[in-house]
Design an enzyme around this catalytic site. Structure first.
Site, PDB file in Angstrom:
ATOM      1  N   CYS A 241       0.964  -1.365   0.096  1.00 53.13           N
ATOM      2  CA  CYS A 241      -0.069   0.072   0.014  1.00 53.13           C
ATOM      3  C   CYS A 241       0.928   1.382   0.237  1.00 53.13           C
ATOM      4  O   CYS A 241       0.421   2.357  -0.371  1.00 53.13           O
ATOM      5  CB  CYS A 241      -0.829  -0.065   1.154  1.00 53.13           C
ATOM      6  SG  CYS A 241      -2.129  -1.253   1.123  1.00 53.13           S
TER       7      CYS A 241
ATOM      8  N   HIS B 247      -3.611   7.698   1.927  1.00 51.59           N
ATOM      9  CA  HIS B 247      -3.965   6.106   1.603  1.00 51.59           C
ATOM     10  C   HIS B 247      -5.263   5.906   1.795  1.00 51.59           C
ATOM     11  O   HIS B 247      -5.898   6.145   2.992  1.00 51.59           O
ATOM     12  CB  HIS B 247      -3.110   5.276   2.191  1.00 51.59           C
ATOM     13  CG  HIS B 247      -3.379   3.724   1.795  1.00 51.59           C
ATOM     14  ND1 HIS B 247      -3.589   3.118   0.481  1.00 51.59           N
ATOM     15  CD2 HIS B 247      -3.298   2.659   2.693  1.00 51.59           C
ATOM     16  CE1 HIS B 247      -3.937   2.014   0.473  1.00 51.59           C
ATOM     17  NE2 HIS B 247      -3.773   1.552   2.042  1.00 51.59           N
TER      18      HIS B 247
ATOM     19  N   ASN C  97      -9.784   0.511  -0.861  1.00 47.06           N
ATOM     20  CA  ASN C  97      -8.580   0.163  -0.905  1.00 47.06           C
ATOM     21  C   ASN C  97      -7.787  -0.430  -2.156  1.00 47.06           C
ATOM     22  O   ASN C  97      -7.969  -1.560  -2.272  1.00 47.06           O
ATOM     23  CB  ASN C  97      -8.127  -0.444   0.339  1.00 47.06           C
ATOM     24  CG  ASN C  97      -6.657  -0.597   0.640  1.00 47.06           C
ATOM     25  OD1 ASN C  97      -5.817  -0.100  -0.111  1.00 47.06           O
ATOM     26  ND2 ASN C  97      -6.199  -1.007   1.837  1.00 47.06           N
TER      27      ASN C  97
END
Ligand code: UT7
Length: 321
Positions: free
Chosen positions: A114, A248, A278
């Protein structure tokens, strides 16, 4: 003026198919109410036939190159962050290079899950500053749907597919624009909290994503607020100087809690988790492109990019747009 890196254009791409929470609730024991309340996610895009990490990345890259006013052949470096490459090798970056018709450049992938885009941006920035290239493509691209366990409700509702890209150009201008500070971290002791249970050298399979969500959540808020403080300190700036945070997009509650720790108002946070879920390495450049294109993020503004993910890895970058 010393050579530094400026964001010259942004772009993004999403798969055609959009899957709502209600649709997922027909497959696993979950509900729109649970997903929205715990994460802020309402829908996600899922790659279909013919859509891969490389094709999404190439679409995002084309849009970023167009926005920069350059031609694909001006690109001397491609750094692509992904945890879901098209193949174990070659690097997906080289596939993107071929799709864009660039006959020769430096091209490689970065694996930091990520926080991959932050790592890729840091690597590209360093390479531009030492003269390895004049213009770089920095891409975050994922097809997370292909490594999810669609029977596991604690993970399959959280992720989506997509790609985001920026063109990073070397500059000697003294206008204050560019990447002002970057801080990157990793702590491999936490690997088992967020990982994929397969790989070429262990199981010879691709494997599925596994996560201890509550533990990751706790570390995310602590690490992200700390690393944002670090980039501000490096540049001699305060939270009050920030125009936009592009975080994020894992969970709206993580984003809220991190912003609260730094005293940043919700109006200065770019939020896409409700529509994208996500998307791992793609989430920051996807959100950045959205806010640039809709006019929220303006030239000259101060933007913080931040992310945390598997490894654990985490990082932040402070950019004057
Ligand atoms: O990209 C970076 C890495 N990822 C993240 O940053 C994600 C970090 N973690 C999170 O976002 C959150 O921890 C989650 C969204 C994953 C989970 O939220 P939570 O508030 O921490 O919930 P929980 O894990 O404590 O689970 C609460 C309950 C459990 O039931 P019991 O044990 O309390 O009876 C779960 O079984 O919710 C249950 N649950 C679900 N229920 C309905 C877990 N997933 C679901 C689901 N639908 N999809």
């Amino acid at each position: 003026m010393r050579r530094h890196s400026v964001i010259a254009g942004t772009g993004s791409a999403l798969p055609v198919r959009c899957v709502t929470n209600a649709e997922l609730a027909q497959r696993v024991d979950t509900s729109d109410e649970w997903i929205v309340e715990r994460t802020g996610i309402r829908q996600r895009h899922i790659a279909g036939q013919g859509e891969t990490t490389a094709t999404l990345a190439a679409d995002a890259a084309r849009a970023a190159i167009k926005a920069s006013g350059l031609a694909p052949t001006d690109i001397g470096l491609i750094v692509l962050a992904t945890a879901t490459p098209d193949n174990t090798f070659p690097a997906t970056a080289t596939k993107v290079q071929a799709l864009l018709g660039i006959p020769d450049c430096i091209a490689f992938d970065v694996a930091a899950v990520c926080s991959g885009f932050l790592y890729a941006l840091g690597v590209a920035d360093s390479m531009l500053r030492v003269g390895a290239a004049r213009h770089a493509l920095v891409i975050g691209a994922e097809t997370m749907s292909r490594i999810l366990d669609w029977e596991d409700r604690s993970t399959c509702v959280l992720f989506g597919d997509g790609a985001g890209a920026v063109v990073l150009s070397a500059s000697e201008a003294g206008d204050g624009r560019g990447i002002l500070a970057t801080q990157l971290h990793a702590d491999g002791r936490h690997g088992p909290m967020l990982y994929v249970d397969g790989g070429p050298s262990t199981t010879q399979t691709v494997g599925h994503l596994r996560m201890q969500g509550r533990e990751v959540f706790r570390h995310a808020v602590t690490n992200l607020s700390a690393v944002m403080g670090e980039v501000l300190a490096e540049a001699g700036l305060e939270p009050g100087d920030i125009d936009w945070v592009v975080p994020h997009q894992a969970n709206a509650r993580i984003i809220d809690a991190t912003a609260r720790k730094l005293g940043l108002p919700a109006e200065r946070i770019v939020l896409t988790v409700d529509r994208h879920a996500n998307t791992s390495a793609a989430s920051v450049p996807l959100a950045l492109d959205e806010a640039v294109r809709d006019g929220r993020i303006q030239r000259g503004q101060l933007v913080v990019l931040e992310a945390m993910g598997g490894g654990f890895t985490w990082g932040a970058s402070l950019v004057r747009m």
